[in-house]
Design a protein around this motif. Structure first.
Motif, PDB file in Angstrom:
ATOM      1  N   ASP A  52      -5.976  -9.998  -1.520  1.00 26.74           N
ATOM      2  CA  ASP A  52      -5.233  -9.990  -2.791  1.00 26.74           C
ATOM      3  C   ASP A  52      -4.079  -9.000  -2.777  1.00 26.74           C
ATOM      4  O   ASP A  52      -3.107  -9.170  -3.515  1.00 26.74           O
ATOM      5  N   THR A  53      -4.191  -7.941  -2.000  1.00 28.68           N
ATOM      6  CA  THR A  53      -3.076  -6.982  -1.924  1.00 28.68           C
ATOM      7  C   THR A  53      -2.432  -7.017  -0.543  1.00 28.68           C
ATOM      8  O   THR A  53      -1.684  -6.110  -0.183  1.00 28.68           O
ATOM      9  N   ARG A  54      -2.729  -8.072   0.214  1.00 28.24           N
ATOM     10  CA  ARG A  54      -2.192  -8.209   1.583  1.00 28.24           C
ATOM     11  C   ARG A  54      -2.544  -6.981   2.423  1.00 28.24           C
ATOM     12  O   ARG A  54      -1.741  -6.444   3.151  1.00 28.24           O
ATOM     13  N   SER A  80      -3.008  -3.927   1.584  1.00 31.80           N
ATOM     14  CA  SER A  80      -2.254  -2.697   1.309  1.00 31.80           C
ATOM     15  C   SER A  80      -3.189  -1.494   1.490  1.00 31.80           C
ATOM     16  O   SER A  80      -4.415  -1.613   1.371  1.00 31.80           O
ATOM     17  N   ALA A 121       0.128  -4.538   4.580  1.00 32.01           N
ATOM     18  CA  ALA A 121       1.422  -4.590   3.875  1.00 32.01           C
ATOM     19  C   ALA A 121       1.902  -3.215   3.431  1.00 32.01           C
ATOM     20  O   ALA A 121       2.823  -3.118   2.630  1.00 32.01           O
ATOM     21  N   ALA A 143       1.773   0.878   1.982  1.00 34.94           N
ATOM     22  CA  ALA A 143       1.215   1.650   0.859  1.00 34.94           C
ATOM     23  C   ALA A 143       1.009   0.746  -0.344  1.00 34.94           C
ATOM     24  O   ALA A 143       1.655  -0.300  -0.483  1.00 34.94           O
ATOM     25  N   ASP A 144       0.122   1.163  -1.206  1.00 32.67           N
ATOM     26  CA  ASP A 144      -0.214   0.383  -2.402  1.00 32.67           C
ATOM     27  C   ASP A 144       0.906   0.571  -3.441  1.00 32.67           C
ATOM     28  O   ASP A 144       0.926   1.548  -4.184  1.00 32.67           O
ATOM     29  N   ILE A 145       1.836  -0.388  -3.463  1.00 34.64           N
ATOM     30  CA  ILE A 145       3.021  -0.250  -4.324  1.00 34.64           C
ATOM     31  C   ILE A 145       2.626  -0.219  -5.795  1.00 34.64           C
ATOM     32  O   ILE A 145       3.187   0.533  -6.590  1.00 34.64           O
ATOM     33  N   ARG A 146       1.609  -1.011  -6.132  1.00 34.79           N
ATOM     34  CA  ARG A 146       1.173  -1.038  -7.535  1.00 34.79           C
ATOM     35  C   ARG A 146       0.756   0.367  -8.003  1.00 34.79           C
ATOM     36  O   ARG A 146       1.116   0.806  -9.087  1.00 34.79           O
ATOM     37  N   TYR A 171       2.051  -9.715   9.072  1.00 32.03           N
ATOM     38  CA  TYR A 171       2.923  -8.607   8.682  1.00 32.03           C
ATOM     39  C   TYR A 171       2.315  -7.227   8.962  1.00 32.03           C
ATOM     40  O   TYR A 171       1.164  -6.972   8.608  1.00 32.03           O
ATOM     41  N   PRO A 175      10.033  -1.130   5.479  1.00 34.54           N
ATOM     42  CA  PRO A 175      10.885  -1.545   4.355  1.00 34.54           C
ATOM     43  C   PRO A 175      10.984  -0.526   3.224  1.00 34.54           C
ATOM     44  O   PRO A 175      11.553  -0.817   2.175  1.00 34.54           O
ATOM     45  N   LEU A 203      12.516   0.206  -1.448  1.00 34.03           N
ATOM     46  CA  LEU A 203      11.769   0.598  -2.651  1.00 34.03           C
ATOM     47  C   LEU A 203      12.204   1.966  -3.149  1.00 34.03           C
ATOM     48  O   LEU A 203      11.591   2.534  -4.053  1.00 34.03           O
ATOM     49  N   ARG A 254      13.219  -6.370   9.055  1.00 38.45           N
ATOM     50  CA  ARG A 254      12.020  -6.588   9.876  1.00 38.45           C
ATOM     51  C   ARG A 254      12.410  -6.971  11.297  1.00 38.45           C
ATOM     52  O   ARG A 254      13.524  -7.444  11.537  1.00 38.45           O
TER      53      ARG A 254
HETATM   54  N1  COA Z   1       0.928  -2.914  -2.317  1.00 35.30           N
HETATM   55  C1  COA Z   1       0.319  -3.506  -3.366  1.00 35.30           C
HETATM   56  N2  COA Z   1       0.270  -4.820  -3.540  1.00 35.30           N
HETATM   57  C2  COA Z   1       0.865  -5.588  -2.626  1.00 35.30           C
HETATM   58  C3  COA Z   1       1.521  -5.064  -1.499  1.00 35.30           C
HETATM   59  C4  COA Z   1       1.529  -3.657  -1.375  1.00 35.30           C
HETATM   60  N3  COA Z   1       2.110  -3.046  -0.317  1.00 35.30           N
HETATM   61  N4  COA Z   1       2.013  -6.066  -0.747  1.00 35.30           N
HETATM   62  C5  COA Z   1       1.677  -7.199  -1.397  1.00 35.30           C
HETATM   63  N5  COA Z   1       0.997  -6.906  -2.528  1.00 35.30           N
HETATM   64  C6  COA Z   1       0.461  -7.840  -3.517  1.00 35.30           C
HETATM   65  C7  COA Z   1       1.581  -8.458  -4.346  1.00 35.30           C
HETATM   66  O1  COA Z   1       1.943  -7.600  -5.410  1.00 35.30           O
HETATM   67  C8  COA Z   1       0.930  -9.739  -4.799  1.00 35.30           C
HETATM   68  O2  COA Z   1       0.091  -9.458  -5.890  1.00 35.30           O
HETATM   69  P1  COA Z   1      -0.070 -10.525  -7.110  1.00 35.30           P
HETATM   70  O3  COA Z   1      -0.730 -11.711  -6.476  1.00 35.30           O
HETATM   71  O4  COA Z   1      -0.932  -9.810  -8.085  1.00 35.30           O
HETATM   72  O5  COA Z   1       1.307 -10.824  -7.589  1.00 35.30           O
HETATM   73  C9  COA Z   1       0.063 -10.118  -3.610  1.00 35.30           C
HETATM   74  O6  COA Z   1      -0.145  -8.934  -2.852  1.00 35.30           O
HETATM   75  C10 COA Z   1       0.727 -11.124  -2.717  1.00 35.30           C
HETATM   76  O7  COA Z   1       2.001 -10.652  -2.376  1.00 35.30           O
HETATM   77  P2  COA Z   1       3.196 -11.663  -2.018  1.00 35.30           P
HETATM   78  O8  COA Z   1       4.426 -10.860  -1.830  1.00 35.30           O
HETATM   79  O9  COA Z   1       3.244 -12.770  -3.020  1.00 35.30           O
HETATM   80  O10 COA Z   1       2.650 -12.253  -0.624  1.00 35.30           O
HETATM   81  P3  COA Z   1       3.435 -12.960   0.549  1.00 35.30           P
HETATM   82  O11 COA Z   1       2.382 -13.492   1.440  1.00 35.30           O
HETATM   83  O12 COA Z   1       4.485 -13.871   0.029  1.00 35.30           O
HETATM   84  O13 COA Z   1       4.222 -11.781   1.320  1.00 35.30           O
HETATM   85  C11 COA Z   1       4.365  -9.584   2.296  1.00 35.30           C
HETATM   86  C12 COA Z   1       3.494 -10.826   2.049  1.00 35.30           C
HETATM   87  C13 COA Z   1       3.493  -8.567   3.001  1.00 35.30           C
HETATM   88  C14 COA Z   1       5.589  -9.955   3.181  1.00 35.30           C
HETATM   89  C15 COA Z   1       4.899  -9.054   0.948  1.00 35.30           C
HETATM   90  O14 COA Z   1       3.796  -8.966   0.040  1.00 35.30           O
HETATM   91  C16 COA Z   1       5.547  -7.697   1.020  1.00 35.30           C
HETATM   92  O15 COA Z   1       6.689  -7.611   1.411  1.00 35.30           O
HETATM   93  N6  COA Z   1       4.815  -6.624   0.633  1.00 35.30           N
HETATM   94  C17 COA Z   1       5.350  -5.301   0.508  1.00 35.30           C
HETATM   95  C18 COA Z   1       5.625  -4.665   1.873  1.00 35.30           C
HETATM   96  C19 COA Z   1       6.232  -3.283   1.674  1.00 35.30           C
HETATM   97  O16 COA Z   1       7.285  -3.118   1.112  1.00 35.30           O
HETATM   98  N7  COA Z   1       5.525  -2.258   2.174  1.00 35.30           N
HETATM   99  C20 COA Z   1       5.949  -0.906   2.080  1.00 35.30           C
HETATM  100  C21 COA Z   1       5.264  -0.233   0.946  1.00 35.30           C
HETATM  101  S1  COA Z   1       5.814   1.464   0.749  1.00 35.30           S
END
Ligand code: COA
Length: 257
Positions: free
Chosen positions: A23-25, A27, A63, A65-68, A104, A130, A134, A164
């Motif tokens: 659910d959080t990929r 994170s 994916a 750190a936990d961005i949320r 990823y 990336p 942010l 990437r």
């Molecule tokens: N922290 C918290 N939640 C995350 C997350 C993270 N790093 N990466 C993904 N999620 C969550 C999304 O918010 C989403 O939640 P939702 O279903 O409640 O909306 C869910 O995971 C799916 O993410 P989504 O982007 O729709 O999946 P995707 O398969 O299309 O893409 C990634 C996957 C990994 C490419 C993309 O999620 C992404 O770019 N994530 C952030 C990577 C990042 O910037 N990391 C550095 C953090 S400092």
């Protein structure tokens, strides 16, 4: 393990930790960090675990750190809570760790792979830092380990743009040990891990320390540190067994001491 990590050990001495929070990929939430440390620190002193494989799912290694959890204005950065200790405790694991990167590996996910000792990547794997997109920068070693792995010019470009790069590029730059055909990354990583697990475990741990020492120390101090670790390896029963086995033209029977 809080339901975000699955741990297992196979007969060949390879411990597997699979990040499992789709659910959080995957994170690196506080729960994931705690589960990872618990898993690694449980495996590390276990004599039955001689190499560790760290993997995610087919779609995502991690994916980052936990961005949320980090999005609220004014919140303390995770580094004030679990950050530095998390990365230091991973770096302190003595058992060789191999990352099996499928999908990823972004931000802290890329940093997690870099904190491992070797990386096997699926041909579809995607790496990147990336954080700049942010409004932050890598905080788990990305500017340091990535730079050492691929060189300053390339690291600067990817840390500044947040773009990437793919598995073939990562391999060409020396970040990745092996690129596996789609779908076979975990198998390939486990195969490599099994070879490490067959080696005498004390020497494998000393070798890991010696190689990592090269990132911390200058040449003279690094050579001195290597010599001390070499002496420790010479003092093991496995050294006697390994050399006897060679001379007697038989397979060694290492006991990890
Ligand atoms: N922290 C918290 N939640 C995350 C997350 C993270 N790093 N990466 C993904 N999620 C969550 C999304 O918010 C989403 O939640 P939702 O279903 O409640 O909306 C869910 O995971 C799916 O993410 P989504 O982007 O729709 O999946 P995707 O398969 O299309 O893409 C990634 C996957 C990994 C490419 C993309 O999620 C992404 O770019 N994530 C952030 C990577 C990042 O910037 N990391 C550095 C953090 S400092």
């Amino acid at each position: 393990m809080a339901g975000v990590l699955v741990a297992s050990v196979d007969d060949s001495g390879v411990g597997l930790l699979r990040l499992d929070d789709p659910d959080t990929r995957n994170s690196l939430s506080v729960a994931m960090r705690e589960a990872l440390l618990e898993g690694l620190e449980r495996f590390d002193p276990d004599p039955e675990v001689r190499c560790i494989v760290l993997a995610g799912s087919e779609q995502v290694f991690a994916a980052g750190a936990d961005i949320r959890a980090m999005a609220e204005p004014g919140m303390p950065a995770p580094s004030e809570r679990t950050g530095p200790a998390f990365w230091q405790r991973i770096a302190a694991v003595k058992t060789p760790i191999l990352a099996a990167v499928c999908g990823y590996a972004l931000g802290g996910g890329c940093e997690l792979a870099l904190a491992c000792d070797m990386i096997v990547a699926d041909e579809g794997a995607v790496f990147g830092q990336p954080e700049i997109r942010l409004g932050i920068i890598p905080g788990g070693g990305g500017t340091q380990r990535l730079t050492r792995a691929i060189g300053k010019q390339r690291a600067m470009e990817y840390v500044l743009t947040g773009r990437r790069f793919d598995a073939a590029t990562a391999h060409a730059w020396g970040l990745v040990n092996k690129v596996a055909e789609r779908g076979s990354c975990l198998d390939e990583a486990q195969e490599l891990a099994r070879i490490v697990a067959e080696r005498p475990s004390v020497a494998a741990r000393l070798a890991k320390r010696a190689v990592l020492g090269s990132e911390e120390l200058g040449m003279t101090a690094g050579l001195a540190a290597e010599r001390e670790l070499f002496d420790e390896a010479m003092a093991t029963e496995d050294r006697v067994e390994g050399m006897r086995a060679f001379l007697e033209k038989r397979e060694p029977n290492f006991r990890g001491r």
